[in-house]
Enzyme design. Structure first.
Site, PDB file in Angstrom:
ATOM      1  N   GLY A   8     -26.191  63.595 -16.756  1.00 34.71           N
ATOM      2  CA  GLY A   8     -26.829  65.062 -17.925  1.00 34.71           C
ATOM      3  C   GLY A   8     -25.703  66.070 -18.464  1.00 34.71           C
ATOM      4  N   ILE A  12     -31.128  63.277 -23.239  1.00 34.83           N
ATOM      5  CA  ILE A  12     -32.481  64.021 -22.680  1.00 34.83           C
ATOM      6  C   ILE A  12     -31.430  64.917 -21.875  1.00 34.83           C
ATOM      7  CG2 ILE A  12     -34.072  63.085 -21.652  1.00 34.83           C
ATOM      8  CD1 ILE A  12     -34.639  60.180 -23.206  1.00 34.83           C
ATOM      9  N   ASP A  55     -18.915  58.129 -12.166  1.00 35.62           N
ATOM     10  CA  ASP A  55     -19.945  57.022 -12.670  1.00 35.62           C
ATOM     11  C   ASP A  55     -20.696  57.260 -11.231  1.00 35.62           C
ATOM     12  OD1 ASP A  55     -20.891  54.289 -13.010  1.00 35.62           O
ATOM     13  OD2 ASP A  55     -19.446  53.750 -14.458  1.00 35.62           O
ATOM     14  N   TYR A 179     -33.211  45.465 -21.052  1.00 40.39           N
ATOM     15  CA  TYR A 179     -32.872  46.963 -20.725  1.00 40.39           C
ATOM     16  C   TYR A 179     -34.304  47.213 -19.793  1.00 40.39           C
ATOM     17  CZ  TYR A 179     -34.010  52.035 -21.371  1.00 40.39           C
ATOM     18  OH  TYR A 179     -34.228  53.201 -21.050  1.00 40.39           O
TER      19      TYR A 179
END
Length: 350
Positions: A8, A12, A55, A179
């Site tokens: 957060g 984005i 994490d 990715y």
């Protein structure tokens, strides 16, 4: 309602936090605040919200952050193509192990609603059509072709040029980078979790996101950020291949709105399944157009087309936004030229 938003503090994620809070919900941010991305610590955009610095692979801390939450919006991920095969463990660890830990703890906490940030990279190449053979799936582009400036993928049947079209969520998944492989794995993990727990889950396949607070020039930055960073340094934006690669550039405020729409739709999602949606503008442009419009708005040097390439890149990925419009009620609002022009003077991270 209390909603856990992983990642957060990121580009984005911070916009998603604002959208969720503006809708009257209580966002809780879980972010490790990586010093490479957040050299100054927690960004001002998430000030005033509860922040768990951890994490996503830390089971105990994730369990703490999940207490009282009704849903998870999972944004945390290592993004971009990376710099080489040595990045494989980093991507798999951050994206896939991190998602597995999050979902396991969500199951233990009784949380059964998930919005997953996925990506258009799960498709590999987009949708193509051959005049003779109809809809076809092109093979991966060969290094020899790219070195000789043959960038368009040919028809696998007749070797003729193909016409790009809009890819729908029903398209096969064909990851062509590390990715991309981890994003496919995230979707499969979320689908398995939903089946096993009866959860309601939505995957949002973001197309090329750009806008304020993008990270500055890093090996993992998106193409819009790379162009903007070059312009800010007084350098010429360098466009790979011939600049004619088609992409769907979607503004980050629209992506945040899509996350809110997905969260609002979760109660109506089918339990035990993962529903996937393209998050796109529906208005495709070339990478060269992005560079030219951005350079013009910034007042910097015109871009140069280099002919260089990255083997993990695909040629064209243009999305169909219809499913998100019909089922989520989401339609992107930001026009391309307006969004890029505003991005030319918007703040960056890092």
């Amino acid at each position: 309602m209390r909603i856990l938003i992983t990642g957060g503090a990121g580009f984005i994620g911070s916009h998603v936090v604002e959208a969720i809070a503006a809708a009257g919900h209580e966002p809780v941010v879980l972010d490790r605040l990586d010093p490479d991305l957040h050299p100054g610590g927690a960004p001002a955009e998430i000030a005033g919200y509860e922040v768990v610095r951890a994490d996503v692979r830390d089971r105990a801390r994730v369990a703490d952050a999940l207490r009282g939450a009704v849903a998870v919006i999972h944004q945390a991920a290592r993004v971009g193509l990376g710099v080489g095969a040595s990045d494989l463990p980093l991507y798999v660890g951050d994206n896939d192990l991190g998602t597995a830990v999050l979902l396991a703890e969500a199951a233990d906490a009784g949380v059964r609603r998930l919005v997953l940030a996925s990506s258009m990279v799960v498709y590999g190449e987009g949708a193509y059509r051959c005049q003779e053979h109809g809809a076809v799936a092109p093979s991966a582009r060969h290094t020899s072709d790219l070195e000789n400036g043959r960038f368009e993928p040919p028809c696998p049947e007749c070797d003729r040029p193909l016409e790009p079209g809009r890819v729908a969520e029903s398209a096969r998944l064909d990851p062509r980078s590390t990715y991309a492989a981890t994003k496919v794995a995230q979707e499969h993990l979320a689908a398995a979790w939903a089946r096993e727990t009866g959860a309601q889950a939505i995957a949002l396949r973001y197309h090329n996101v750009y806008g304020p607070l993008m990270p500055r020039d890093t090996p993992y930055a998106g193409v819009a950020a790379l162009f903007r960073s070059a312009l800010a340094a007084g350098e010429v934006p360098r466009v790979f291949e011939d600049g004619a690669q088609l992409r769907d550039f979607v503004h980050v405020t629209d992506v945040a709105a899509a996350n809110l729409a997905a969260f609002n739709s979760l109660p109506f999602a089918t339990p035990g399944t993962l529903e996937a949606y393209n998050v796109a503008s529906g208005d495709p442009h070339t990478v060269g157009e992005m560079a030219s419009v951005l350079a013009g708005a910034f007042g910097g040097p015109a871009p140069v087309v280099t002919g260089q390439f990255r083997l993990g890149d695909v040629r064209h990925v243009v999305a169909s936004p219809e499913r998100a419009e019909l089922r989520l009620g989401f339609t992107a609002k930001m026009p391309f030229v307006q969004g890029v022009t505003e991005f030319a003077s918007a703040p960056l991270r890092g």
